[in-house]
Design a protein around this motif. Sequence first.
Motif, short mmCIF file in Angstrom:
data_model
loop_
_atom_site.label_atom_id
_atom_site.label_comp_id
_atom_site.label_asym_id
_atom_site.label_seq_id
_atom_site.Cartn_x
_atom_site.Cartn_y
_atom_site.Cartn_z
N GLY A 1 91.15 89.28 24.89
CA GLY A 1 89.73 89.27 24.62
C GLY A 1 88.98 90.31 25.41
O GLY A 1 89.58 91.16 26.09
N PRO A 2 87.66 90.26 25.35
CA PRO A 2 86.85 91.26 26.08
C PRO A 2 86.95 91.07 27.58
O PRO A 2 87.06 89.94 28.09
CB PRO A 2 85.43 90.98 25.58
CG PRO A 2 85.45 89.53 25.16
CD PRO A 2 86.82 89.29 24.62
N ALA A 3 86.92 92.18 28.28
CA ALA A 3 86.99 92.16 29.75
C ALA A 3 86.17 93.32 30.28
O ALA A 3 85.84 94.26 29.56
CB ALA A 3 88.43 92.24 30.22
N ILE A 4 85.85 93.25 31.57
CA ILE A 4 85.09 94.31 32.24
C ILE A 4 85.76 94.64 33.56
O ILE A 4 86.01 93.75 34.38
CB ILE A 4 83.63 93.88 32.51
CG1 ILE A 4 82.97 93.35 31.24
CG2 ILE A 4 82.84 95.04 33.09
CD1 ILE A 4 81.54 92.89 31.44
N ARG A 5 86.09 95.93 33.76
CA ARG A 5 86.58 96.38 35.06
C ARG A 5 85.38 96.78 35.91
O ARG A 5 84.60 97.64 35.52
CB ARG A 5 87.56 97.53 34.91
CG ARG A 5 88.21 97.92 36.25
CD ARG A 5 89.42 98.81 36.09
NE ARG A 5 89.12 100.04 35.41
CZ ARG A 5 89.66 100.42 34.24
NH1 ARG A 5 90.54 99.64 33.63
NH2 ARG A 5 89.32 101.57 33.67
N VAL A 6 85.27 96.15 37.07
CA VAL A 6 84.07 96.25 37.90
C VAL A 6 84.42 96.86 39.25
O VAL A 6 85.23 96.31 40.00
CB VAL A 6 83.46 94.84 38.12
CG1 VAL A 6 82.17 94.95 38.92
CG2 VAL A 6 83.22 94.15 36.78
N GLY A 7 83.84 97.99 39.58
CA GLY A 7 84.04 98.61 40.87
C GLY A 7 83.55 97.73 42.00
O GLY A 7 82.64 96.90 41.82
N ALA A 8 84.13 97.91 43.17
CA ALA A 8 83.82 97.03 44.30
C ALA A 8 82.35 97.03 44.69
O ALA A 8 81.85 96.05 45.24
CB ALA A 8 84.67 97.42 45.51
N GLY A 9 81.63 98.10 44.39
CA GLY A 9 80.23 98.18 44.79
C GLY A 9 79.22 97.71 43.77
O GLY A 9 78.02 97.75 44.02
N VAL A 10 79.68 97.24 42.62
CA VAL A 10 78.76 96.80 41.57
C VAL A 10 78.11 95.48 41.97
O VAL A 10 78.79 94.51 42.29
CB VAL A 10 79.49 96.65 40.23
CG1 VAL A 10 78.55 96.07 39.17
CG2 VAL A 10 80.04 97.99 39.76
N GLU A 11 76.77 95.45 41.92
CA GLU A 11 76.03 94.24 42.24
C GLU A 11 75.83 93.39 40.98
O GLU A 11 75.85 93.90 39.86
CB GLU A 11 74.69 94.62 42.87
CG GLU A 11 74.87 95.34 44.20
CD GLU A 11 73.59 95.98 44.70
OE1 GLU A 11 72.50 95.42 44.45
OE2 GLU A 11 73.68 97.07 45.31
N GLY A 12 75.58 92.10 41.20
CA GLY A 12 75.52 91.17 40.09
C GLY A 12 74.54 91.55 39.01
O GLY A 12 74.87 91.51 37.82
N ILE A 13 73.32 91.93 39.37
CA ILE A 13 72.30 92.22 38.37
C ILE A 13 72.67 93.44 37.54
O ILE A 13 72.37 93.52 36.34
CB ILE A 13 70.91 92.39 39.02
CG1 ILE A 13 69.83 92.44 37.96
CG2 ILE A 13 70.89 93.59 39.94
CD1 ILE A 13 69.75 91.19 37.09
N ASP A 14 73.34 94.43 38.16
CA ASP A 14 73.77 95.61 37.42
C ASP A 14 74.84 95.24 36.40
O ASP A 14 74.87 95.77 35.28
CB ASP A 14 74.30 96.67 38.38
CG ASP A 14 73.23 97.18 39.32
OD1 ASP A 14 72.06 97.26 38.89
OD2 ASP A 14 73.55 97.49 40.48
N LEU A 15 75.73 94.34 36.79
CA LEU A 15 76.78 93.89 35.87
C LEU A 15 76.19 93.10 34.71
O LEU A 15 76.58 93.29 33.55
CB LEU A 15 77.80 93.04 36.63
CG LEU A 15 78.97 92.50 35.81
CD1 LEU A 15 79.76 93.64 35.19
CD2 LEU A 15 79.88 91.65 36.69
N VAL A 16 75.22 92.22 34.99
CA VAL A 16 74.58 91.44 33.94
C VAL A 16 73.88 92.36 32.94
O VAL A 16 73.98 92.18 31.72
CB VAL A 16 73.58 90.45 34.55
CG1 VAL A 16 72.75 89.78 33.46
CG2 VAL A 16 74.31 89.38 35.35
N ASN A 17 73.18 93.36 33.44
CA ASN A 17 72.49 94.31 32.56
C ASN A 17 73.46 95.08 31.68
O ASN A 17 73.24 95.24 30.48
CB ASN A 17 71.66 95.28 33.40
CG ASN A 17 70.29 94.74 33.75
OD1 ASN A 17 69.40 94.62 32.91
ND2 ASN A 17 70.12 94.37 35.01
N ALA A 18 74.55 95.56 32.28
CA ALA A 18 75.53 96.33 31.52
C ALA A 18 76.20 95.47 30.46
O ALA A 18 76.39 95.90 29.30
CB ALA A 18 76.58 96.92 32.46
#
Length: 586
Positions: free
Chosen positions: A206-223
């Motif tokens: 299924g869908p997944a997201i690779r997230v760099g160690a410095g990504v903050e929660g709100i930036d991830l939610v927006n993306a």
Amino acid sequence: MYQKNFLGSGTIVSIILSFDTAVTALVAARVSPSRQPGNSAACRYLPYDDEWPNEEEWSALNKTIGGHLIRAIPLAQSCYVPNFNPSECEAMRNQWVQVNQYLEDPVNVMAPDWQNNSCSPPPFANTNGSGSCTLGNLAHYAINVSEADAVIAGIQFAREKNIRLTIKNTGHDYLGRSAGKGSLALWTHNLKEITFLDYGSVKYHGPAIRVGAGVEGIDLVNAASQKHLRVVHGSCPTVGVSGGWVQGGGHGPLTAAYGLGADNVLEFEVVTADGQHVTASPLNAYKDLYWALSGGGGGTYGVVLSTTLKAHTDGPVAGGSFGFLNSDSDKFWSAMTAWLQHLLVLNRIPGLKTIGTITPTGFAMNFATWPGATVQDIMSGFKPYFETLAELGIPLTTNTTMVHPNFLSHLEHFSSDTAYTVNVMVASRLIPRSLVQNNASLSTLVFTIRDISNRNPAIFNIISGNVSHSANISNSVLTAWRESLFHMNFGLSLDDNASWEELQSRRDIISDWQDQFRLVTPGGGSYANEASVMDKTWKEDYYGSNYKKLEEIKVKYDADSVFWANVAVGSDEWAPMLDGRLCRTQ
């Protein structure tokens, strides 16, 4: 605030911490007489030791990593001679408790436990610029990590030079794990990759997201929202998703629907203590490392560069909030008892998460999150409790229920007024369902909360969301999470100008509260990301039955404790001395 490279071309400004002497005294007592602090392999070297790397060696490291080495400078240096500047010092004083400057700093953490008078602005400092300004307990240098090779070079340098190594992401760190006197910090804050994947394995398609160690929660939610997806993240929007949040378990608004952060991890990109750049998943040779990183604590087993998380289809989200005042103490605490009992009902509803706050002046159910539900669903869920309030004669001061078309708009509406401040001291306890089901045990719990509130301006956050549905996932999440009705974090806010003596006093008070709640909630456990470094039973409370296996994995991947952190697995093998020097305990 600004950043430039090492040696003569500027610095990134960094707040100065000095290690809490009460904490160090507690652990220093365990050091064997044969392992006294000094210039030996039994202890990590500090800047005033002869063995400390010289300028040429630091310059060589800087060249190796492409000029990304940063020398730490006190954030409040403008308040002291020879850098005294009254206007700059006043500006720093006014923003001393603001969060953003700590998030963007390579060495500073925002928890007041790890700040004292090492280099503080007025009213701590003299207004004429006199006094001392030192680095205290902060890292001496930091590597602005942009790739795995820089981490590998940093690890190799720290090992060869026998100096302490620390890992820092955003700055959220109540346990002081990102700080360390004389350390080299690996600063992962600028690893901002967000990559969307169509992930496939024998365990998940299924869908997944690779997230760099410095990504903050709100930036991830927006993306994710732009891709019509949603993903688990912390309740505070600036928490780094791939750092200590997910590695410590990770709760947030969507965890009742999809499990804790650690339950959503598909794989980790990691650099190990021996400098290997690997992928750890439940299906490869590093499955034990994956297991440890998925709930066993941050800053301990390796340096996580990115995390791949499950993503979930977005859509409508129902939400609600309400509140009432404490105008009659007996009635108010009867209402709070009834709320905890009503959580037994709400907690059985799949996907429903509630976050409420008890203070001496009243109760605010800050927001409920219920993906796929309707306004009527929310109203029906709360109706029995509102009837109880009516019977007690307690009127609601606020009551809002609505459905938003997606998770981002829901979050923006219900959490927009949430304040995230530096001047707060916290601890936590996971409250078992069985305790609330027992009237006598529940009465004791509520009495303890009430007694504390009557004597202090205490804050109790009651965070309820059932994550037992993820208990079959193989990871090191503290089992108390699966059996909990709610997670209760509690603390005291501090005045912006609170003295170091007051900080110490409040820290001791919070530690005492944690001891009290441990006694009345046997088997409850605590969430280490919102806990106290002073907990004498931290192995049991923060790791539970997983500790022995976690310790074995720690020894396998980091027998020399290259990665050391307060109350982390294996941390009792080393301890900071009264001067901050890290030494073996045996």
